[in-house]
Design an enzyme around this catalytic site. Structure first.
Site, PDB file in Angstrom:
ATOM      1  N   ASP A  57      53.120 -65.878   2.601  1.00  0.00           N
ATOM      2  CA  ASP A  57      53.165 -67.343   2.647  1.00  0.00           C
ATOM      3  C   ASP A  57      53.918 -67.703   3.927  1.00  0.00           C
ATOM      4  OD1 ASP A  57      52.872 -69.627   0.083  1.00  0.00           O
ATOM      5  OD2 ASP A  57      53.920 -70.240   1.889  1.00  0.00           O
ATOM      6  N   LEU A  59      56.365 -70.030   3.709  1.00  0.00           N
ATOM      7  CA  LEU A  59      57.673 -70.474   3.220  1.00  0.00           C
ATOM      8  C   LEU A  59      58.514 -69.257   2.830  1.00  0.00           C
ATOM      9  CD1 LEU A  59      56.493 -73.401   0.873  1.00  0.00           C
ATOM     10  CD2 LEU A  59      57.233 -73.549   3.265  1.00  0.00           C
ATOM     11  N   ASP A  61      61.726 -68.716   1.962  1.00  0.00           N
ATOM     12  CA  ASP A  61      62.594 -68.724   0.778  1.00  0.00           C
ATOM     13  C   ASP A  61      61.784 -68.654  -0.508  1.00  0.00           C
ATOM     14  OD1 ASP A  61      64.774 -68.815   2.326  1.00  0.00           O
ATOM     15  OD2 ASP A  61      65.350 -70.888   1.881  1.00  0.00           O
ATOM     16  N   ARG A 104      47.456 -79.666   1.200  1.00  0.00           N
ATOM     17  CA  ARG A 104      47.104 -80.645   0.149  1.00  0.00           C
ATOM     18  C   ARG A 104      46.618 -81.929   0.786  1.00  0.00           C
ATOM     19  NH1 ARG A 104      51.181 -80.392  -4.970  1.00  0.00           N
ATOM     20  NH2 ARG A 104      50.690 -78.257  -5.575  1.00  0.00           N
ATOM     21  N   ARG A 111      37.941 -86.075   2.835  1.00  0.00           N
ATOM     22  CA  ARG A 111      37.709 -84.682   2.472  1.00  0.00           C
ATOM     23  C   ARG A 111      37.440 -83.834   3.708  1.00  0.00           C
ATOM     24  NH1 ARG A 111      33.362 -83.379  -1.998  1.00  0.00           N
ATOM     25  NH2 ARG A 111      34.187 -81.300  -2.100  1.00  0.00           N
ATOM     26  N   ASN A 143      40.433 -74.660  -1.921  1.00  0.00           N
ATOM     27  CA  ASN A 143      39.343 -75.654  -1.930  1.00  0.00           C
ATOM     28  C   ASN A 143      39.181 -76.366  -0.599  1.00  0.00           C
ATOM     29  OD1 ASN A 143      37.988 -75.687  -4.406  1.00  0.00           O
ATOM     30  ND2 ASN A 143      39.780 -76.596  -5.412  1.00  0.00           N
ATOM     31  N   ASP A 171      34.300 -72.998 -13.775  1.00  0.00           N
ATOM     32  CA  ASP A 171      33.509 -74.077 -14.381  1.00  0.00           C
ATOM     33  C   ASP A 171      32.708 -73.518 -15.568  1.00  0.00           C
ATOM     34  OD1 ASP A 171      32.991 -76.042 -11.477  1.00  0.00           O
ATOM     35  OD2 ASP A 171      33.797 -74.020 -11.482  1.00  0.00           O
ATOM     36  N   ARG A 174      34.883 -73.015 -18.520  1.00  0.00           N
ATOM     37  CA  ARG A 174      35.198 -74.294 -19.177  1.00  0.00           C
ATOM     38  C   ARG A 174      34.042 -74.713 -20.082  1.00  0.00           C
ATOM     39  NH1 ARG A 174      37.827 -76.628 -13.665  1.00  0.00           N
ATOM     40  NH2 ARG A 174      40.003 -76.208 -14.160  1.00  0.00           N
ATOM     41  N   HIS A 198      31.229 -75.525  -6.534  1.00  0.00           N
ATOM     42  CA  HIS A 198      32.333 -75.626  -7.490  1.00  0.00           C
ATOM     43  C   HIS A 198      32.764 -77.091  -7.585  1.00  0.00           C
ATOM     44  CE1 HIS A 198      36.231 -75.261  -9.341  1.00  0.00           C
ATOM     45  NE2 HIS A 198      36.852 -75.630  -8.236  1.00  0.00           N
ATOM     46  N   THR A 253      46.171 -77.374 -11.381  1.00  0.00           N
ATOM     47  CA  THR A 253      45.616 -76.432 -12.356  1.00  0.00           C
ATOM     48  C   THR A 253      46.063 -75.037 -11.951  1.00  0.00           C
ATOM     49  OG1 THR A 253      43.577 -75.969 -11.156  1.00  0.00           O
ATOM     50  CG2 THR A 253      43.537 -77.857 -12.626  1.00  0.00           C
TER      51      THR A 253
HETATM   52  P1  6V0 Z   1      50.264 -75.243  -3.606  1.00  0.00           P
HETATM   53  O1  6V0 Z   1      51.135 -75.093  -4.818  1.00  0.00           O
HETATM   54  O2  6V0 Z   1      50.543 -76.331  -2.637  1.00  0.00           O
HETATM   55  O3  6V0 Z   1      50.317 -73.825  -2.829  1.00  0.00           O
HETATM   56  C1  6V0 Z   1      49.758 -73.622  -1.589  1.00  0.00           C
HETATM   57  C2  6V0 Z   1      50.590 -72.555  -0.897  1.00  0.00           C
HETATM   58  O4  6V0 Z   1      49.952 -72.235   0.342  1.00  0.00           O
HETATM   59  C3  6V0 Z   1      52.020 -73.017  -0.560  1.00  0.00           C
HETATM   60  O5  6V0 Z   1      52.961 -72.088  -1.062  1.00  0.00           O
HETATM   61  C4  6V0 Z   1      52.008 -73.075   0.960  1.00  0.00           C
HETATM   62  O6  6V0 Z   1      53.276 -72.771   1.534  1.00  0.00           O
HETATM   63  C5  6V0 Z   1      50.976 -72.000   1.288  1.00  0.00           C
HETATM   64  N1  6V0 Z   1      50.461 -72.100   2.648  1.00  0.00           N
HETATM   65  C6  6V0 Z   1      50.134 -73.209   3.344  1.00  0.00           C
HETATM   66  N2  6V0 Z   1      49.733 -72.873   4.575  1.00  0.00           N
HETATM   67  C7  6V0 Z   1      49.784 -71.520   4.657  1.00  0.00           C
HETATM   68  C8  6V0 Z   1      49.475 -70.580   5.678  1.00  0.00           C
HETATM   69  N3  6V0 Z   1      49.030 -70.965   6.865  1.00  0.00           N
HETATM   70  N4  6V0 Z   1      49.644 -69.281   5.410  1.00  0.00           N
HETATM   71  C9  6V0 Z   1      50.111 -68.867   4.218  1.00  0.00           C
HETATM   72  N5  6V0 Z   1      50.395 -69.716   3.207  1.00  0.00           N
HETATM   73  C10 6V0 Z   1      50.257 -71.017   3.437  1.00  0.00           C
HETATM   74  O7  6V0 Z   1      48.750 -75.388  -4.035  1.00  0.00           O
HETATM   75  P2  6V0 Z   1      48.041 -74.755  -5.341  1.00  0.00           P
HETATM   76  O8  6V0 Z   1      48.546 -73.363  -5.528  1.00  0.00           O
HETATM   77  O9  6V0 Z   1      48.120 -75.703  -6.473  1.00  0.00           O
HETATM   78  O10 6V0 Z   1      46.519 -74.707  -4.856  1.00  0.00           O
HETATM   79  C11 6V0 Z   1      46.111 -73.813  -3.855  1.00  0.00           C
HETATM   80  C12 6V0 Z   1      44.658 -74.004  -3.505  1.00  0.00           C
HETATM   81  O11 6V0 Z   1      43.839 -73.573  -4.570  1.00  0.00           O
HETATM   82  C13 6V0 Z   1      44.261 -75.467  -3.221  1.00  0.00           C
HETATM   83  O12 6V0 Z   1      43.371 -75.485  -2.125  1.00  0.00           O
HETATM   84  C14 6V0 Z   1      43.539 -75.850  -4.491  1.00  0.00           C
HETATM   85  O13 6V0 Z   1      42.649 -76.922  -4.288  1.00  0.00           O
HETATM   86  C15 6V0 Z   1      42.843 -74.569  -4.813  1.00  0.00           C
HETATM   87  N6  6V0 Z   1      42.338 -74.423  -6.179  1.00  0.00           N
HETATM   88  C16 6V0 Z   1      41.136 -73.848  -6.324  1.00  0.00           C
HETATM   89  C17 6V0 Z   1      40.566 -73.679  -7.569  1.00  0.00           C
HETATM   90  C18 6V0 Z   1      39.222 -73.067  -7.680  1.00  0.00           C
HETATM   91  O14 6V0 Z   1      38.639 -73.041  -8.768  1.00  0.00           O
HETATM   92  N7  6V0 Z   1      38.664 -72.537  -6.611  1.00  0.00           N
HETATM   93  C19 6V0 Z   1      41.263 -74.097  -8.725  1.00  0.00           C
HETATM   94  C20 6V0 Z   1      42.500 -74.634  -8.586  1.00  0.00           C
HETATM   95  C21 6V0 Z   1      43.113 -74.879  -7.294  1.00  0.00           C
END
Ligand code: 6V0
Length: 337
Positions: A57, A59, A61, A104, A111, A143, A171, A174, A198, A253
């Site tokens: 990642d 981050l 910490d 995010r 989009r 995504n 999907d 579900r 998706h 999710t």
């Molecule tokens: P989150 O909790 O914001 O985690 C994202 C992580 O990515 C964070 O820890 C960031 O620090 C890290 N990050 C950002 N930039 C970088 C980088 N350049 N290199 C390494 N790490 C980085 O998001 P969450 O975990 O909730 O979601 C992650 C992604 O999964 C999003 O794009 C969602 O839309 C997607 N999902 C896809 C699903 C699917 O069915 N395909 C389902 C749920 C979520």
């Protein structure tokens, strides 16, 4: 390459001849230790699928915190080496690299702008992963998953059998769980796929949906409700809505996508030859004649995608799938790839 639609499975043109390797030591990297990345990590560890887990990642910490927290579970799990770093060296020689990193959506952001930000992240992430693990399989979760799977295929230079998006595996699960409730049967006995993009534009295949091999279309449930197309479309709407509902209620999710990813990883690492609806290079299948990634029923093993099932689908289903493909291709053409 011979593409024979009258066989059960056809290989994606350009894929490697599959070698069925039994792996004695499995290493998986997860990029992005947010909600989704950690749910994937936790589910894979609980299922005892891994010998080594690497976390990456930006981050520092958060990464070290998650590493320590997972390492403290050592007494409850089979022995697993867990490593974490902001440097991709830690991912070297991974059998599978799972990408859940993502930006995010900002307020008011379109989009396509979000997509361009994610494409920029992927331009850094994917070449690094492939440089350290040239034999890896990429499993994309971020995504929009279908678009980012295509982007990853392009950026990686890998053959198409080794680039997969988690796609509509979730999907479909579900839908199966909703129908399992209605028919009071295990979701394992509900056979059916949602394919295509998706999310909102996904395509449910009612014509091949069955419960214990009894076709659902036009059958009645215990309460006498007939499952015609209109009734079933309501289920599809409920599936689409359910993702938004989880996000509204808990903010994101994680668990179901974690289990979905772990089920895909199991099929790959253990060479299960199990069929999952996942996002793959769809060119030459179901009337799609250009490069685009979307979900099709794909057989997965240690070589990645072994083949695509040539399911007989109706005109209407084919039309919806081709529309789904067009929308995705349109987004790719608009993005700054
Ligand atoms: P989150 O909790 O914001 O985690 C994202 C992580 O990515 C964070 O820890 C960031 O620090 C890290 N990050 C950002 N930039 C970088 C980088 N350049 N290199 C390494 N790490 C980085 O998001 P969450 O975990 O909730 O979601 C992650 C992604 O999964 C999003 O794009 C969602 O839309 C997607 N999902 C896809 C699903 C699917 O069915 N395909 C389902 C749920 C979520």
């Amino acid at each position: 390459e011979q593409h024979t639609p009258n066989s059960i499975f056809s290989r994606i043109p350009g894929s490697e001849i599959p070698q069925h390797k039994i792996k004695h030591s499995a290493k998986v990297t997860v990029v992005g230790v947010g909600n989704v990345g950690m749910a994937c990590a936790q589910t894979m560890l609980s299922a005892g699928l891994l010998n080594e887990l690497a976390l990456v990642d930006v981050l520092e910490d958060r990464l070290q915190g998650e590493l320590l927290d997972l390492q403290h579970s050592a007494a409850f799990l089979p022995r697993v080496k867990i490593v974490a770093d902001t440097d991709y060296g830690v991912s070297a020689d991974s059998d599978i690299c799972i990408v859940t990193a993502g930006a995010r959506q900002r307020e008011g952001e379109s989009r396509i702008d979000l997509l361009d930000r994610n494409v920029n992240l992927f331009k850094k992430i994917i070449p690094e992963l492939v440089r350290h693990s040239p034999d890896t399989i990429l499993l994309i979760v971020s995504n929009p998953v279908d678009i980012l799977a295509y982007v990853s295929w392009k950026l990686s230079g890998l053959p198409p059998n080794r680039v997969i998006g988690s796609g509509t595996n979730l999907d479909s699960s579900r839908l199966r769980s909703l129908l399992a409730d209605k028919f009071e049967v295990s979701a394992l006995n509900v056979h059916g796929y949602i394919i295509g993009e998706h999310g909102d534009n996904s395509v449910p295949l009612w014509s091949s949906l069955s419960v214990a091999n009894v076709p659902v279309l036009n059958f009645h449930d215990k309460k006498g409700v007939q499952y015609n197309k209109e009734t079933l479309e309501e289920f599809h709407k409920a599936v689409v809505k359910s993702a938004y509902e989880v996000i509204r209620l808990k903010g994101y999710t994680s668990w179901a996508i974690g289990f979905s990813v772990a089920s895909i990883v199991k099929s790959l690492l253990r060479d299960q030859m199990h069929v999952h609806p996942v996002s793959v290079l769809a060119n030459s299948f179901y009337g799609i004649d250009y490069d685009v990634f979307l979900s099709l029923p794909a057989q997965l093993g240690s070589a990645g995608v072994l083949g695509i099932a040539n399911l007989p689908i109706t005109e209407d289903e084919a039309q919806r799938l081709q529309n789904s493909a067009k929308i995705l291709r349109g987004m790719l053409d608009k993005s700054k790839m």
